[in-house]
Design a protein around this motif. Structure first.
Motif, PDB file in Angstrom:
ATOM      1  N   GLU A 354       0.829  -1.208   0.000  1.00  0.00           N
ATOM      2  CA  GLU A 354       0.000   0.000   0.000  1.00  0.00           C
ATOM      3  C   GLU A 354       0.861   1.256   0.000  1.00  0.00           C
ATOM      4  O   GLU A 354       0.528   2.254  -0.654  1.00  0.00           O
ATOM      5  CB  GLU A 354      -0.921  -0.014   1.225  1.00  0.00           C
ATOM      6  CG  GLU A 354      -1.952  -1.139   1.224  1.00  0.00           C
ATOM      7  CD  GLU A 354      -2.746  -1.182   2.509  1.00  0.00           C
ATOM      8  OE1 GLU A 354      -2.419  -0.391   3.434  1.00  0.00           O
ATOM      9  OE2 GLU A 354      -3.685  -1.997   2.606  1.00  0.00           O
ATOM     10  N   GLN A 357       2.017   1.884  -3.536  1.00  0.00           N
ATOM     11  CA  GLN A 357       0.955   2.436  -4.383  1.00  0.00           C
ATOM     12  C   GLN A 357       0.732   3.916  -4.098  1.00  0.00           C
ATOM     13  O   GLN A 357       0.511   4.711  -5.009  1.00  0.00           O
ATOM     14  CB  GLN A 357      -0.329   1.644  -4.179  1.00  0.00           C
ATOM     15  CG  GLN A 357      -0.240   0.193  -4.642  1.00  0.00           C
ATOM     16  CD  GLN A 357      -1.504  -0.577  -4.334  1.00  0.00           C
ATOM     17  OE1 GLN A 357      -2.471  -0.027  -3.775  1.00  0.00           O
ATOM     18  NE2 GLN A 357      -1.521  -1.855  -4.700  1.00  0.00           N
ATOM     19  N   THR A 360       3.398   5.932  -5.792  1.00  0.00           N
ATOM     20  CA  THR A 360       3.222   5.977  -7.241  1.00  0.00           C
ATOM     21  C   THR A 360       2.160   6.990  -7.638  1.00  0.00           C
ATOM     22  O   THR A 360       2.284   7.704  -8.642  1.00  0.00           O
ATOM     23  CB  THR A 360       2.852   4.583  -7.765  1.00  0.00           C
ATOM     24  OG1 THR A 360       3.862   3.651  -7.367  1.00  0.00           O
ATOM     25  CG2 THR A 360       2.738   4.590  -9.285  1.00  0.00           C
TER      26      THR A 360
END
Length: 436
Positions: A354, A357, A360
């Protein structure tokens, strides 16, 4: 009030050797009471012996009321030996039940030592202390295992010698045998190897070898703080210890190492420091850096590479519920700790994914820049400059001059067209009629 006149009441003369006005002398104790109150609790050497004919069984006349019916009296062909000096003993028994003679072992030789034993006093004291510790453990286990057979045994060849490990306590329950050792001094690798080999040779494969250390003995219990664990969803604190080289050797050999604190047994598991290896799609930077460090467990025998040992408490009474003396409750707690470890790793790796992500999504995407050069041909060098060919203009559009290569300086910005400034004129000062 006035005092009575002197001489009106008779006065008693003090006893010889007393001071007038002093508190009364305490009553004297009965003869022998002071000796009984300061008498040592250690067993006397005349109450202990090694039975050569019974595989080194230690006889304690105080705790063995059936010894008169089971054991032969007298010299018995050298069957009894002294633990301190190794000499032969004579079992003396009362001639009749009404006799007040106390049964005892007497040396076959005459000596001036305690109980006529020629061994040094310090050597006798060490043996008495070792036997007292083992006999106390025997009495404690008798309350837990009332149906078991318990006996102290030692190698008959060690009678009269200075031993490094006290006599072992043998517990028999059906076909299962448990050999309990309780060291009080530092253990050497040679003594451990000899003891392990002797136990495997004398007892069947169903025998379990336990080494019980004292929780309050700093020689065999080096406390290293606590560790918070959640075996069943509730946070509890386990004591951590630094194992000694001897305890590591015993655990590697498959023996059960534990500590005894009152009526509680503390069984160890291994704690190994570890760092998670990043997997694809995980990010352990930033706030996740501390989550990367964790520990793993090894049980039921701690592995040799464990950094520390955690101790799981278990009541001594629960050991009597199984004939094989297996600490099922402590082993179940260790298995729960292993499951919690796997769940902790899955949770941390999910957080790492997580975190990757989120990084990103927050990082802006850089667009590719247009190419400024064309592909070079074989006849021209790659770095040759080629001016672009202008596109043809529509027929209706006027010709536009080419853009100069040098950009002229930008003109200075004038006043805003909205504000119109009037030019100064002298005629504006004269009256209108003159201007006409």
């Amino acid at each position: 009030m006035t005092r009575p006149v002197a001489g009106t009441t008779p006065t008693r003369s003090p006893r010889p050797g007393t001071i007038p006005g002093a508190p009364p002398r305490p009553l004297a104790l009965p003869a022998g009471a002071a000796r009984r109150s300061t008498r040592s609790k250690l067993p006397r050497m005349g109450q202990l012996a090694v039975d050569i004919a019974d595989r080194g069984r230690i006889i304690d006349l105080r705790r063995d009321p059936d010894a008169s019916a089971r054991l032969p009296h007298g010299r018995a062909n050298g069957r009894y030996r002294c633990l301190a000096c190794g000499h032969r003993l004579i079992l003396q028994w009362p001639s009749s039940p009404a006799s007040r003679f106390t049964p005892r072992f007497r040396h076959d030789i005459v000596s001036s030592g305690a109980d006529h034993c020629p061994a040094p006093a310090q050597h006798q004291a060490n043996i008495q202390a070792d036997l007292t510790t083992m006999l106390a453990l025997r009495d404690q286990l008798l309350r837990v295992l009332p149906q078991a057979s318990l006996s102290l045994r030692i190698d008959a060849e060690l009678a009269g010698q200075r031993w490094g490990i006290p006599p072992a306590l043998i517990v028999r329950r059906g076909d299962h045998v448990v050999v309990l050792e309780r060291p009080r001094r530092l253990l050497t690798p040679t003594a451990i190897t000899r003891c392990l080999t002797q136990t495997r040779t004398q007892h069947p494969t169903l025998a379990a070898h336990w080494w019980v250390f004292d929780r309050d003995d700093p020689l065999h219990c080096d406390v290293a703080g606590t560790v918070n664990v959640q075996p069943y969803g509730k946070t509890i604190a386990h004591t951590k210890v630094r194992p000694t080289p001897a305890q590591r050797q015993l655990a590697t050999a498959g023996a059960t190492v534990c500590w005894l604190a009152g009526d509680t047994v503390l069984l160890p598991y291994g704690g190994h420091q570890r760092t998670y290896t990043p997997q694809p799609g995980e990010d352990w930077s930033g706030d996740m850096a501390s989550w990367k460090r964790d520990w793993t467990i090894s049980h039921p025998h701690p592995a040799d590479g464990a950094t520390w040992w955690g101790l799981v408490p278990q009541p001594l009474l629960t050991l009597g519920k199984r004939t094989d003396f297996r600490p099922a409750s402590a082993h179940a707690t260790m298995s729960a700790l292993e499951r919690a470890e796997h769940g902790r790793e899955r949770h941390r790796r999910r957080r790492a994914r997580e975190h990757a992500q989120q990084r990103t999504q927050t990082t802006p995407t850089q667009l590719p820049l247009p190419a400024t050069t064309t592909t070079a041909t074989t006849s021209e060098p790659a770095d040759a400059f080629k001016s672009p060919t202008p596109a043809p203009l529509p027929p209706t559009a006027a010709a536009v001059p080419p853009r100069p290569s040098i950009v002229p300086d930008a003109p200075q910005q004038g006043p805003s067209p909205r504000v119109r400034r009037r030019r100064f004129n002298w005629w504006s000062l004269l009256p209108r009629r003159w201007g006409r």
